[in-house]
Design a protein around this motif. Sequence first.
Motif, PDB file in Angstrom:
ATOM      1  N   GLU A  43       0.798  -1.224   0.000  1.00 32.02           N
ATOM      2  CA  GLU A  43       0.000   0.000   0.000  1.00 32.02           C
ATOM      3  C   GLU A  43       0.831   1.275   0.000  1.00 32.02           C
ATOM      4  OE1 GLU A  43      -3.558   0.252   0.243  1.00 32.02           O
ATOM      5  OE2 GLU A  43      -3.310  -1.814  -0.423  1.00 32.02           O
ATOM      6  N   TYR A  44       2.139   1.133  -0.251  1.00 29.91           N
ATOM      7  CA  TYR A  44       3.005   2.306  -0.097  1.00 29.91           C
ATOM      8  C   TYR A  44       2.905   3.208  -1.333  1.00 29.91           C
ATOM      9  CZ  TYR A  44       7.069   4.453   2.252  1.00 29.91           C
ATOM     10  OH  TYR A  44       7.926   5.276   2.931  1.00 29.91           O
ATOM     11  N   ILE A  45       2.491   2.638  -2.447  1.00 23.40           N
ATOM     12  CA  ILE A  45       2.341   3.441  -3.664  1.00 23.40           C
ATOM     13  C   ILE A  45       0.840   3.550  -3.942  1.00 23.40           C
ATOM     14  CG2 ILE A  45       2.920   3.621  -6.103  1.00 23.40           C
ATOM     15  CD1 ILE A  45       5.383   1.923  -5.506  1.00 23.40           C
ATOM     16  N   PRO A  46       0.301   4.761  -3.839  1.00 20.80           N
ATOM     17  CA  PRO A  46      -1.151   4.918  -3.965  1.00 20.80           C
ATOM     18  C   PRO A  46      -1.684   4.381  -5.290  1.00 20.80           C
ATOM     19  CG  PRO A  46      -0.135   6.966  -3.241  1.00 20.80           C
ATOM     20  CD  PRO A  46       0.982   6.037  -3.598  1.00 20.80           C
ATOM     21  N   THR A  47      -2.873   3.800  -5.227  1.00 22.60           N
ATOM     22  CA  THR A  47      -3.504   3.240  -6.421  1.00 22.60           C
ATOM     23  C   THR A  47      -3.669   4.297  -7.505  1.00 22.60           C
ATOM     24  OG1 THR A  47      -4.811   2.091  -4.771  1.00 22.60           O
ATOM     25  CG2 THR A  47      -5.371   1.673  -7.046  1.00 22.60           C
ATOM     26  N   SER A  48      -4.019   5.525  -7.081  1.00 19.59           N
ATOM     27  CA  SER A  48      -4.236   6.582  -8.077  1.00 19.59           C
ATOM     28  C   SER A  48      -2.958   6.844  -8.860  1.00 19.59           C
ATOM     29  CB  SER A  48      -4.714   7.857  -7.379  1.00 19.59           C
ATOM     30  OG  SER A  48      -3.720   8.326  -6.495  1.00 19.59           O
ATOM     31  N   VAL A  49      -1.815   6.759  -8.192  1.00 22.78           N
ATOM     32  CA  VAL A  49      -0.535   6.997  -8.865  1.00 22.78           C
ATOM     33  C   VAL A  49      -0.271   5.905  -9.892  1.00 22.78           C
ATOM     34  CG1 VAL A  49       1.962   7.040  -8.500  1.00 22.78           C
ATOM     35  CG2 VAL A  49       0.446   8.298  -6.950  1.00 22.78           C
ATOM     36  N   ILE A  50      -0.503   4.654  -9.474  1.00 27.21           N
ATOM     37  CA  ILE A  50      -0.252   3.544 -10.395  1.00 27.21           C
ATOM     38  C   ILE A  50      -1.193   3.633 -11.599  1.00 27.21           C
ATOM     39  CG2 ILE A  50      -0.446   1.039 -10.639  1.00 27.21           C
ATOM     40  CD1 ILE A  50       0.644   0.802  -7.832  1.00 27.21           C
ATOM     41  N   GLU A  51      -2.452   3.935 -11.322  1.00 29.47           N
ATOM     42  CA  GLU A  51      -3.409   4.045 -12.421  1.00 29.47           C
ATOM     43  C   GLU A  51      -3.032   5.176 -13.366  1.00 29.47           C
ATOM     44  OE1 GLU A  51      -7.118   4.282 -10.355  1.00 29.47           O
ATOM     45  OE2 GLU A  51      -7.269   2.091 -10.133  1.00 29.47           O
ATOM     46  N   GLY A  52      -2.585   6.289 -12.797  1.00 31.54           N
ATOM     47  CA  GLY A  52      -2.148   7.419 -13.629  1.00 31.54           C
ATOM     48  C   GLY A  52      -1.016   7.006 -14.556  1.00 31.54           C
TER      49      GLY A  52
END
Lengths: 269, 357, 297
Positions: free
Chosen positions: B46-55
Amino acid sequence: MKAARRLLEAHTGLVLFFLYAPILVLVVYSFNEAKLNVVWKGFTLEWYARVWTDTGLVRSLQNSLMVAAITTVFSVALGTGGAWLLFRYRYPGERLLQTLVFLPMIVPEVILGVSLLILFVVVRLELGFTTVVISHVTFCFPFVLAAVEARLAGMDPALEEAALDLGATPFVAFHKVIVPYLMPAIASGALMAFTLSLDDVIVTYFTASAASRTLPLEMFGRVKKGVDPSLNAISTVFIGATILAVLTTQLLNRRGALTAPATQGGEKP
Amino acid sequence: MRVFTIGSAPARGMLAALTALALGTWAHPTVAADAPSELNLFAWSEYIPTSVIEGFEKESGIKVNYEEYASNEEMLAKLVSGASKYDLLQPSEYTVEALIKEDRLQPLDKSKLPNLKNVEAWYTTQAHDSGLKYSVPYMSGTVGIVVNKEKVKEPVTGYDDVFKDAHKGRIVVLDDAVEIVTWAMATQGKGPAQVNSENVAATRPVLERWLPLVKVYDSDSPKTALLNGDVDIGIVWSGEGAILVNEAPEKFQYILPKEGAHMFIDSLAIPKDAPHPEAAHAFIDYLLRPEVSRKISEEFPYTNPNVGARKLLSDKERNNEASYPKGSPRLEIFRDMGPTAVEIDELFTDVKAKSAS
Amino acid sequence: MRQADTAFESASGNRRAPRLTAYLLLTPLLVWVMAFVVAPALIILVYSFGERQVLGGVTLGFSLRSWARVGDPIYLAILWRSVEYAGITTLICLVVGYPVAFVVGRASERHRPLLLTLVMIPFWTSFLIRTYAWVTILKSEGLLNSLLLQLSWISEPIEMMYTPFAVIIGLVYTFVPFMILPIYGSVEKLDASLIEAALDLGAGPWRAFWKVILPLTRPGISAGVLLVFVPALGLYAVNDILGGGRVDMIGNVIENQFKGTARNWPFGAALGTALLGAFALAFWLTRRPGRADRAAG
């Protein structure tokens, strides 16, 4: 005798309360406004709205259910078959096999996880659903085997004999006589296997790939950010759905029993 | 023939349903095709936010497979087994150093990382990877003291103020032998770079005094005991401290110990055998963008090494002393301590076992 | 129990020497045990003689360094503590769980699966969420303390979190279904007429239980004890969350060798092998051939 019965039922009620008390708390706190789900702040339905869009949670729940279902089927097959054969026949080295079967119960999860991981690497089995299921079955089926063995202990051998005398083959006798006799133990073994599989974290970590993450793994990962109420919400949804399903089955069965009485069961002993 | 009726129909039904479910789902396992447009990310949970990965996925067309771990050692266990090939890891500084020593990382191609310029200069000079040849800092933080001001009135400035008889049974610390032993070393005037058998052994009397006072050991969520009011003072990760301070600023205070605080730098690094180093570089550079990095700060109130991102923070975030300490405190990073780690573990287990009772 | 004894005698007399088919049928179990139990156990055994590597993992060799540490009194004391906790847990689970298994097993056939499932459903939530719910109940400003204060049974909060009491509560909670389920399997097959006969002969309920029911359900009890005691011995997560990790269990120590900064796999492997060995020995000795838990059946 009546008093004793009352007492027993009261005790059972208390134990059920003990089992459900934390679940009640968990459900109540799924409506907690506070993001850090430690202190009660106020009522909200926000977390339920979030659960549906939280792909990580939903996907890992699907994975968990799938793994637990497959694990249960394999565990029941291995555990029931194994227990019956070990009961029925005198194999050489039986005691050794009996002992080995139960080793996965004592071995600390981290060791089971690491050693299975090494094994999978050695035999070049790619990590994924298969490896997760294999490892889950390994620590689940002893529970089925133990439950079935307990039921078999002291079984009246005349049971199988009678069927064989009537001309049934051993396979038919097993299917038609032994399995029904063992069913309560099989059911409790299956319940235990399903539950254990659904709840495992450590062994799963070592044997899963990115695509086969299960719900407990996902949940443990979130502790660092603080356990937010959406974890309670998804648990509540799942528990609610399960209870509903169980009650529905119960009702349907009752109706089924009324229309087609006692082909397989439903008769009071 | 009573026996024939014992098998209960519902139980059978349940098994049948399970079998159906099992067979149904078995039919379509997920295919892990080795497409070029993939990134196998192995990072903290959970250290890398989902929104960042999706972006990133949307912009680059690269699919990110995010596999998670809960500690550096867990990550190493899976990495050294060789079970899967990863493109990008997220080790902490001492683990970066160990990985470099063991020749497990590939040098970064800085021409593909234009946003590296956003990283604060201090981070480029640290001993674990001087010049950032192999790793890029993702987030950093400290280990410090959290005080519940309503319960602890006297001033607290260092480790010795925490481990006082007055606080017996009211203390939470990280469940981490290396942390605790290095705190003890700090009170004896030795930094984490001086970890050796002799200095470790010398901390025994300090540990024997400290450990009987501790109520809770928790590395995962030490904030819980503080929030619940089961303890009043603790030594925790700054991220945990920041959450507490944000939650109740009037109640909790985060203090960096005067003897010197441990600083950790969670970094990004590419393993030597990464199948998709191109994608890994692209993702690192994406994470280094100020507006992306700022989103990470929103989720995790650690110290953001990204100067550009810091400018985008709100005043409240910037003024949280757990995330951005005032003044110039003494900060030291951990080094890979090799076999001494075994001695630390043994010493700690021993003293802990004897302090309980 | 003359009758049961003869039944047992004929039961064991009826156990056949396996023919080819019986061997073939056993193959899946045999293969599974060899591949996924014996092979990993051997890996661990081999590792315990190896040397620690920098990043974790093991350099194979023949070193007794890890084994020399296993006998250290520190670790023996920790192992003993784990045995104590597991033992107390098992005992409480038995006392608490047996009557429940009895009630469920004697309920009408229609209700049994429902009751059984009800016992298990709470455990279909994540361990973590359940255990944190216990924290909410047990903490000093928690639900239980508030309730007791409200009722004026206590005048100030009792400290329950991070005590052995909390750990035992958590362990019993986790394991009580694994006691109930196997005992249920034994209770369910009790012949109602047998119990009635005992009562008719003038035995009180207590005597009937002690002399008839208990011996007949002994296989279920021994299975339950096995399924609770053995896993409880290795569990440490409850101890960490509800006990605050103040004392180590053997599970903690082993876990630390793999997941802690020590990264000392060989020592973890040696401790694990020792635990396996001790268990296997105890199991081997208690399951005497032929008799074992079938005896009282």
